[in-house]
Scaffold this motif. Structure first.
Motif, PDB file in Angstrom:
ATOM      1  N   ALA A 186       3.147  60.334  21.314  1.00 23.32           N
ATOM      2  CA  ALA A 186       1.791  60.106  21.870  1.00 23.32           C
ATOM      3  C   ALA A 186       0.431  60.183  21.267  1.00 23.32           C
ATOM      4  CB  ALA A 186       1.622  61.031  23.130  1.00 23.32           C
ATOM      5  N   THR A 187       0.612  61.429  20.284  1.00 21.05           N
ATOM      6  CA  THR A 187      -0.472  61.606  19.074  1.00 21.05           C
ATOM      7  C   THR A 187      -0.391  60.447  18.051  1.00 21.05           C
ATOM      8  OG1 THR A 187      -0.339  63.723  19.655  1.00 21.05           O
ATOM      9  CG2 THR A 187      -1.572  63.098  17.512  1.00 21.05           C
ATOM     10  N   LEU A 188       0.391  60.028  17.815  1.00 23.06           N
ATOM     11  CA  LEU A 188       0.367  58.884  16.814  1.00 23.06           C
ATOM     12  C   LEU A 188       0.203  57.729  17.444  1.00 23.06           C
ATOM     13  CD1 LEU A 188       3.962  59.448  14.917  1.00 23.06           C
ATOM     14  CD2 LEU A 188       1.989  59.267  13.490  1.00 23.06           C
ATOM     15  N   THR A 189       0.374  57.457  18.611  1.00 27.10           N
ATOM     16  CA  THR A 189       0.252  56.222  19.317  1.00 27.10           C
ATOM     17  C   THR A 189      -1.492  55.859  19.373  1.00 27.10           C
ATOM     18  OG1 THR A 189       2.177  55.943  20.210  1.00 27.10           O
ATOM     19  CG2 THR A 189       0.340  54.515  21.177  1.00 27.10           C
ATOM     20  N   SER A 190      -1.776  56.909  19.948  1.00 26.27           N
ATOM     21  CA  SER A 190      -3.230  57.352  20.164  1.00 26.27           C
ATOM     22  C   SER A 190      -4.257  57.214  18.881  1.00 26.27           C
ATOM     23  CB  SER A 190      -3.618  58.567  21.154  1.00 26.27           C
ATOM     24  OG  SER A 190      -3.518  59.647  20.269  1.00 26.27           O
ATOM     25  N   LYS A 191      -3.732  57.750  17.814  1.00 30.90           N
ATOM     26  CA  LYS A 191      -4.545  57.782  16.760  1.00 30.90           C
ATOM     27  C   LYS A 191      -4.427  56.423  16.094  1.00 30.90           C
ATOM     28  CE  LYS A 191      -5.690  61.869  16.348  1.00 30.90           C
ATOM     29  NZ  LYS A 191      -7.255  62.111  16.318  1.00 30.90           N
ATOM     30  N   ILE A 192      -3.289  55.586  16.000  1.00 34.84           N
ATOM     31  CA  ILE A 192      -3.019  54.327  15.581  1.00 34.84           C
ATOM     32  C   ILE A 192      -4.047  53.477  16.309  1.00 34.84           C
ATOM     33  CG2 ILE A 192      -1.799  52.342  15.410  1.00 34.84           C
ATOM     34  CD1 ILE A 192       0.650  54.528  14.601  1.00 34.84           C
ATOM     35  N   LEU A 193      -4.006  53.356  17.561  1.00 33.94           N
ATOM     36  CA  LEU A 193      -4.936  52.638  18.352  1.00 33.94           C
ATOM     37  C   LEU A 193      -6.049  52.793  18.207  1.00 33.94           C
ATOM     38  CD1 LEU A 193      -2.737  52.826  21.662  1.00 33.94           C
ATOM     39  CD2 LEU A 193      -3.103  50.701  20.365  1.00 33.94           C
ATOM     40  N   GLY A 194      -6.825  54.072  18.304  1.00 32.82           N
ATOM     41  CA  GLY A 194      -8.106  54.352  18.044  1.00 32.82           C
ATOM     42  C   GLY A 194      -8.396  53.995  16.837  1.00 32.82           C
ATOM     43  N   THR A 195      -7.688  54.178  15.676  1.00 30.45           N
ATOM     44  CA  THR A 195      -8.390  54.069  14.238  1.00 30.45           C
ATOM     45  C   THR A 195      -8.368  52.275  14.213  1.00 30.45           C
ATOM     46  OG1 THR A 195      -7.349  55.957  13.310  1.00 30.45           O
ATOM     47  CG2 THR A 195      -7.726  54.228  11.827  1.00 30.45           C
ATOM     48  N   MET A 196      -7.374  51.692  14.481  1.00 30.65           N
ATOM     49  CA  MET A 196      -7.514  50.367  14.467  1.00 30.65           C
ATOM     50  C   MET A 196      -8.337  49.596  15.167  1.00 30.65           C
ATOM     51  SD  MET A 196      -3.338  49.208  14.008  1.00 30.65           S
ATOM     52  CE  MET A 196      -3.561  47.625  13.485  1.00 30.65           C
ATOM     53  N   LEU A 197      -8.434  50.096  16.392  1.00 30.32           N
ATOM     54  CA  LEU A 197      -9.624  49.339  17.457  1.00 30.32           C
ATOM     55  C   LEU A 197     -11.052  49.649  16.828  1.00 30.32           C
ATOM     56  CD1 LEU A 197      -7.853  50.147  20.862  1.00 30.32           C
ATOM     57  CD2 LEU A 197      -8.382  47.804  19.738  1.00 30.32           C
ATOM     58  N   TYR A 198     -11.296  50.956  16.230  1.00 30.72           N
ATOM     59  CA  TYR A 198     -12.385  51.138  15.784  1.00 30.72           C
ATOM     60  C   TYR A 198     -12.610  50.525  14.593  1.00 30.72           C
ATOM     61  CZ  TYR A 198     -16.075  54.053  13.620  1.00 30.72           C
ATOM     62  OH  TYR A 198     -17.435  54.337  13.062  1.00 30.72           O
ATOM     63  N   GLU A 199     -11.865  49.897  14.062  1.00 36.25           N
ATOM     64  CA  GLU A 199     -12.198  49.076  12.745  1.00 36.25           C
ATOM     65  C   GLU A 199     -12.041  47.581  13.148  1.00 36.25           C
ATOM     66  OE1 GLU A 199     -12.776  49.898   9.892  1.00 36.25           O
ATOM     67  OE2 GLU A 199     -12.438  52.043  10.013  1.00 36.25           O
ATOM     68  N   GLY A 200     -12.127  47.300  14.684  1.00 42.18           N
ATOM     69  CA  GLY A 200     -12.113  45.790  14.740  1.00 42.18           C
ATOM     70  C   GLY A 200     -10.799  45.207  15.043  1.00 42.18           C
ATOM     71  N   ALA A 201      -9.568  45.735  14.861  1.00 43.58           N
ATOM     72  CA  ALA A 201      -8.241  45.163  14.882  1.00 43.58           C
ATOM     73  C   ALA A 201      -8.165  44.493  16.452  1.00 43.58           C
ATOM     74  CB  ALA A 201      -7.080  46.066  14.487  1.00 43.58           C
ATOM     75  N   ARG A 202      -7.335  43.580  16.217  1.00 41.70           N
ATOM     76  CA  ARG A 202      -6.668  42.905  17.603  1.00 41.70           C
ATOM     77  C   ARG A 202      -5.724  43.739  18.173  1.00 41.70           C
ATOM     78  NH1 ARG A 202      -8.849  37.911  19.125  1.00 41.70           N
ATOM     79  NH2 ARG A 202      -6.921  37.595  20.278  1.00 41.70           N
ATOM     80  N   ILE A 203      -5.636  43.535  19.721  1.00 38.69           N
ATOM     81  CA  ILE A 203      -4.366  44.371  20.198  1.00 38.69           C
ATOM     82  C   ILE A 203      -2.948  44.001  19.741  1.00 38.69           C
ATOM     83  CG2 ILE A 203      -4.068  42.805  22.312  1.00 38.69           C
ATOM     84  CD1 ILE A 203      -4.076  46.593  22.577  1.00 38.69           C
ATOM     85  N   GLU A 204      -2.910  42.604  19.401  1.00 40.10           N
ATOM     86  CA  GLU A 204      -1.727  42.242  18.910  1.00 40.10           C
ATOM     87  C   GLU A 204      -1.194  43.055  17.800  1.00 40.10           C
ATOM     88  OE1 GLU A 204      -4.075  40.179  19.531  1.00 40.10           O
ATOM     89  OE2 GLU A 204      -3.534  38.222  20.104  1.00 40.10           O
ATOM     90  N   SER A 205      -2.118  43.323  16.498  1.00 34.73           N
ATOM     91  CA  SER A 205      -2.012  44.004  15.699  1.00 34.73           C
ATOM     92  C   SER A 205      -1.737  45.446  15.708  1.00 34.73           C
ATOM     93  CB  SER A 205      -3.278  44.142  14.419  1.00 34.73           C
ATOM     94  OG  SER A 205      -3.435  42.520  14.348  1.00 34.73           O
ATOM     95  N   CYS A 206      -2.264  46.207  16.633  1.00 39.50           N
ATOM     96  CA  CYS A 206      -1.913  47.331  17.133  1.00 39.50           C
ATOM     97  C   CYS A 206      -0.730  47.685  17.575  1.00 39.50           C
ATOM     98  CB  CYS A 206      -3.307  47.933  18.300  1.00 39.50           C
ATOM     99  SG  CYS A 206      -5.073  47.724  17.772  1.00 39.50           S
ATOM    100  N   VAL A 207      -0.315  46.719  18.535  1.00 41.49           N
ATOM    101  CA  VAL A 207       1.145  46.924  19.098  1.00 41.49           C
ATOM    102  C   VAL A 207       1.999  46.783  17.732  1.00 41.49           C
ATOM    103  CG1 VAL A 207       2.775  45.910  20.613  1.00 41.49           C
ATOM    104  CG2 VAL A 207       0.279  46.456  21.452  1.00 41.49           C
ATOM    105  N   GLU A 208       1.965  45.767  17.135  1.00 36.52           N
ATOM    106  CA  GLU A 208       2.998  45.467  16.132  1.00 36.52           C
ATOM    107  C   GLU A 208       2.987  46.878  15.120  1.00 36.52           C
ATOM    108  OE1 GLU A 208       1.610  42.027  14.338  1.00 36.52           O
ATOM    109  OE2 GLU A 208       2.459  40.782  15.966  1.00 36.52           O
ATOM    110  N   THR A 209       2.051  47.385  14.873  1.00 35.33           N
ATOM    111  CA  THR A 209       1.666  48.381  13.923  1.00 35.33           C
ATOM    112  C   THR A 209       2.643  49.749  14.707  1.00 35.33           C
ATOM    113  OG1 THR A 209      -0.258  47.858  13.007  1.00 35.33           O
ATOM    114  CG2 THR A 209       0.445  50.131  12.688  1.00 35.33           C
ATOM    115  N   ILE A 210       2.342  49.859  16.009  1.00 33.68           N
ATOM    116  CA  ILE A 210       2.938  50.944  16.662  1.00 33.68           C
ATOM    117  C   ILE A 210       4.308  50.673  16.685  1.00 33.68           C
ATOM    118  CG2 ILE A 210       3.238  52.066  19.079  1.00 33.68           C
ATOM    119  CD1 ILE A 210       0.270  51.439  19.400  1.00 33.68           C
TER     120      ILE A 210
END
Length: 391
Positions: A51-75
């Motif tokens: 959960a911590t990894l997922t939330s941190k990855i999502l938060g960091t990427m979204l903060y930098e302006g990444a699209r949801i597709e990139s976030c999910v693929e990275t997770i």
């Protein structure tokens, strides 16, 4: 109208587990507020890591302006593979509310968000997209003031399973109806989160069968709180500090006797001390025309900080709010920062208090600065924006 969110969350650990397998993150960007709730597979340490990894990855990427597709693929590529189920994931919900009023919600395998507007449950339409083999529900909509959103992990809808309810658990519909009843009175996000979490705990008979988290977001207008504490290093800067302080939008708080004297002198007003016997360990408050709250300094800030730290550590319940509602300077300031603040602006003087120059309290400056540093960290942990100016 520029909107923000009043946000709070409350988690119950699965019985006999020291760590929660759910994780909540609040991210502030230049033009939006982002609320993330991730639920790691299983429970305990492994679930907490997922959960911590997922939330941190999502938060960091979204903060930098990444699209949801990139976030999910990275997770999908980052999380470890479960040796039993042969899958690597944590479920998640992401709610992003822009200051303009537009909003975006993405859900992956978490129970659906509860939307409440004008005393009614709202069913927003959504689209389903498949990203890296995962079906994501996406919502796009406009918000308005007082809208309420409740994100949840699946422990919420399993509450009571096999015990009180003797069925599959608390249904989403039953939970949504209970939330609607709770919101018939205007509640802060933190008080609503406590009520919903308490209901889950009661249904589990105080023995949660799963990690259980509710995250509440209420749409509000931006609320700025300005806090002035400590005299400037140079007396000539008194007027400059007060000019900056008084011309900043939002509520005004002065903390400290010397600070109050500076404010009263610069504003041409009197200080009126208020009698207060509710907490003998908290110095009394005062009044200055044009200032919303006037308190004593170090002692009051210290006791306020204790309340804020309990809140930031998810250690708040009905007893906590009884203390928060007390009429003393520490509780008043803590309540203001928890329930009536989206942005905190600090105006911090760096002069040593003259009253302590020849005493054993010559470390007062470092004490105050230490409290200010802790206040900044804690309020940020509460998901609020903080700025500080030093004089």
């Amino acid at each position: 109208m520029s909107v923000s969110i009043d946000v709070a969350w409350k988690s119950l650990n699965k019985q006999d587990e020291e760590l929660c397998g759910d994780k909540v993150e609040v991210i502030k960007t230049a033009d939006s507020d982002i609320l993330i709730l991730a639920d790691g597979m299983g429970s305990g340490v492994k679930a907490n890591i997922l959960a911590t990894l997922t939330s941190k990855i999502l938060g960091t990427m979204l903060y930098e302006g990444a699209r949801i597709e990139s976030c999910v693929e990275t997770i999908a590529k980052t999380l470890p593979i479960c040796s039993v189920r042969k899958v690597a994931y944590a479920t998640f919900s992401v709610l992003q509310i822009f200051h303009s009023g537009s909003a975006y919600l993405a859900e992956f395998d978490n129970p659906s968000c509860v939307f409440i507007r004008d005393g009614r449950l709202v069913d927003y339409p959504y689209e389903v997209r498949e990203i890296s083999g995962k079906k994501i529900h996406e919502y796009r909509f406009q918000v308005k003031k007082n809208d309420c959103f409740v994100l949840m992990s699946d422990g919420v809808i399993y509450a009571g399973a096999g015990s009180i309810l003797d069925l599959d658990g608390w249904t989403w519909e039953a939970m949504a109806d209970y939330t609607l009843k709770c919101t018939r009175q205007t509640l802060s996000a933190s008080r609503l989160a406590v009520m919903l979490s308490q209901a889950c705990d009661d249904l589990y008979e105080k023995k949660p069968g799963d990690d259980t988290t509710v995250a509440v977001a209420r749409v509000i207008e931006r609320r700025v709180v300005n806090l002035f504490t400590g005299p400037p290093r140079e007396k000539a800067d008194d007027e400059r500090l007060m000019h900056d302080f008084m011309h900043s939008e939002g509520k005004k708080v002065v903390s400290g006797g010397t600070s109050a004297n500076i404010a009263a002198r610069c504003l041409g007003q009197e200080i009126i001390t208020k009698a207060d016997s509710s907490r003998p360990d908290v110095p009394p408050m005062a009044e200055i025309a044009g200032i919303d709250l006037v308190t004593e300094g170090v002692l009051t800030l210290g006791k306020c900080l204790k309340l804020l730290k309990k809140y930031a550590a998810d250690e708040f319940d009905e007893e906590f709010f009884a203390e928060l509602d007390a009429e003393n300077g520490a509780s008043r300031l803590a309540r203001l920062l928890i329930e009536e603040c989206t942005e905190l602006r600090l105006f911090v003087g760096t002069a040593l208090n003259e009253a302590h120059q020849e005493s054993d309290l010559s470390f007062e400056l470092s004490m105050r600065q230490n409290l200010v540093d802790q206040l900044i960290r804690t309020v940020k942990e509460m998901g609020k924006h903080v700025e500080a100016a030093y004089y």
